[in-house]
Design a protein around this motif. Structure first.
Motif, PDB file in Angstrom:
ATOM      1  N   ASP A   1       0.764  -1.380  -0.056  1.00  0.00           N
ATOM      2  CA  ASP A   1       0.092   0.014   0.031  1.00  0.00           C
ATOM      3  C   ASP A   1       0.653   1.279   0.094  1.00  0.00           C
ATOM      4  OD1 ASP A   1      -1.799   2.151   0.787  1.00  0.00           O
ATOM      5  OD2 ASP A   1      -2.853   0.864   1.863  1.00  0.00           O
ATOM      6  N   ARG A  38       0.487   4.131   0.895  1.00  0.00           N
ATOM      7  CA  ARG A  38       0.190   5.081   1.968  1.00  0.00           C
ATOM      8  C   ARG A  38       1.151   4.607   3.138  1.00  0.00           C
ATOM      9  NH1 ARG A  38      -6.141   4.385   2.326  1.00  0.00           N
ATOM     10  NH2 ARG A  38      -5.240   2.152   1.925  1.00  0.00           N
ATOM     11  N   ASP A  76      -3.340  10.760   1.329  1.00  0.00           N
ATOM     12  CA  ASP A  76      -2.473   9.738   1.693  1.00  0.00           C
ATOM     13  C   ASP A  76      -1.816   9.009   0.500  1.00  0.00           C
ATOM     14  OD1 ASP A  76      -2.300  10.695   4.325  1.00  0.00           O
ATOM     15  OD2 ASP A  76      -3.556   9.009   4.979  1.00  0.00           O
ATOM     16  N   THR A  77      -2.467   8.855  -0.315  1.00  0.00           N
ATOM     17  CA  THR A  77      -2.368   7.930  -1.577  1.00  0.00           C
ATOM     18  C   THR A  77      -1.808   8.904  -2.741  1.00  0.00           C
ATOM     19  OG1 THR A  77      -4.311   6.675  -1.404  1.00  0.00           O
ATOM     20  CG2 THR A  77      -3.415   6.333  -3.425  1.00  0.00           C
ATOM     21  N   ASN A  78      -2.539   9.976  -3.068  1.00  0.00           N
ATOM     22  CA  ASN A  78      -2.103  10.697  -4.386  1.00  0.00           C
ATOM     23  C   ASN A  78      -1.083  11.520  -4.088  1.00  0.00           C
ATOM     24  OD1 ASN A  78      -4.569   9.608  -5.032  1.00  0.00           O
ATOM     25  ND2 ASN A  78      -5.873  11.473  -5.251  1.00  0.00           N
ATOM     26  N   GLY A 100       1.784   9.129  -0.938  1.00  0.00           N
ATOM     27  CA  GLY A 100       2.513   7.617  -1.556  1.00  0.00           C
ATOM     28  C   GLY A 100       3.193   8.200  -2.661  1.00  0.00           C
ATOM     29  N   ARG A 116      -7.933   9.244   2.695  1.00  0.00           N
ATOM     30  CA  ARG A 116      -7.441   8.266   1.636  1.00  0.00           C
ATOM     31  C   ARG A 116      -6.693   9.138   0.406  1.00  0.00           C
ATOM     32  NH1 ARG A 116     -12.436   5.116   0.005  1.00  0.00           N
ATOM     33  NH2 ARG A 116     -11.349   4.135  -1.571  1.00  0.00           N
TER      34      ARG A 116
END
Ligand code: NDP
Ligand code: 8X3
Length: 254
Positions: A59, A61, A109-111, A114, A106
């Protein structure tokens, strides 16, 4: 043979990028959280293109998981020439006051985070080798802001600022940094955005012919096949029926 690492290769653009890069002769590191999808794609890449492929499930993240995964890359795959930062999502489409905190987290943290974690781990090798290319997948949402999508748009504006910042800092090391900013592309993106609601996801593309993942792979191929002295900094690509984020010419039959 060049080596590429693609984040988010289990679906949509990332999968199309993997297949296109395999066709172009790259050795591939493919990543995502869904193990079964990574296994399927690994088999397809080997069967169709005899690609040397390393699937890594983690993941983006999770900072420690990113580090452990990148550290685990065997010597043979370690010299990454091309990093495609593609893993990302929109979560929810609602006015700010009705949006869920969890969706904000989400997306951010991802875009953003991460993308930064992975880039930070890959860049030192590129600097050492004095070559490399980073392609960040942004969005038309990184250029414009639309109602009910402010936080997603903010994350993609951040991707654009990070892309520009990286270009400034890495130019002296011979590293190119590019971005692709698509409009509407039919993948699993809307299904994820609407938390699995298939009807809402389908409605996004009603009356238009959206782009498909292959169209975005075409943009990637153009960017990475230019001569060494040419840097394509950014490509923005829309369906012909989409003028901007909120003006689309829909041809409805019913
Ligand atoms: P998909 O939902 O089809 O694919 C998203 C990919 O990202 C999947 O492989 C998913 O893998 C991966 N991913 C998501 N979250 C994580 C995570 N936390 N850790 C690791 N991998 C993750 O969408 P698209 O292919 O359309 O989207 C790809 C990129 O393109 C995204 O950055 C998106 O914002 C951007 N984009 C999309 C547009 C569109 O209209 N489709 C337009 C403009 C930009 P898994 O679930 O297995 O972890
Ligand atoms: C995805 C495209 O128009 O939903 O990045 O922002 S859009």
């Amino acid at each position: 043979m060049k080596t590429a690492l693609i984040t988010g290769a289990t679906s949509g653009f990332g999968k199309a990028f993997a297949l296109r890069l395999a066709k172009l002769g790259y050795r591939l590191i493919i990543t995502g959280r869904r193990n079964n999808r990574l296994d399927e794609l690994t088999n397809q890449l080997i069967n169709e293109y005899s690609t040397e492929v390393l699937p890594l499930s983690f993941d983006v993240r999770d900072k420690e998981a990113c580090k452990n995964s990148i550290d685990s890359i065997p010597e043979h795959f370690k010299n990454i020439d091309l990093l495609v930062n593609n893993a990302g999502l929109a979560a929810g489409a609602a006015p700010f006051d009705e949006s869920l905190d969890n969706d904000f987290e989400r997306m951010i943290d991802t875009n953003i985070k991460g993308l930064l974690y992975i880039t930070k781990l890959i860049v030192p090798g590129m600097i050492e080798r004095k070559s490399g290319h980073i392609v960040n997948i942004s969005s038309i949402a990184g250029i414009e802001v639309y109602p009910n999508g402010g936080v997603y748009c903010a994350t993609k504006h951040a991707v654009n600022a990070i892309t520009k910042g990286l270009r400034l800092d890495l130019v002296k090391h011979g590293i190119k940094v590019s971005s692709i900013s698509p409009g509407m592309v039919e993948t699993e993106f809307s299904l994820v955005r609407y938390h699995g609601d298939e009807q809402k996801a389908k409605a996004v593309y009603k009356g238009i012919i959206p782009l498909n993942a292959e169209d975005i792979a075409d943009a990637l191929e153009f960017i990475i096949t230019r001569p060494l002295h040419v840097s394509i900094n950014e490509i923005q690509v829309n369906p012909s029926q989409q003028a901007n984020t909120y003006i689309t010419h829909r041809k409805l039959t019913e």
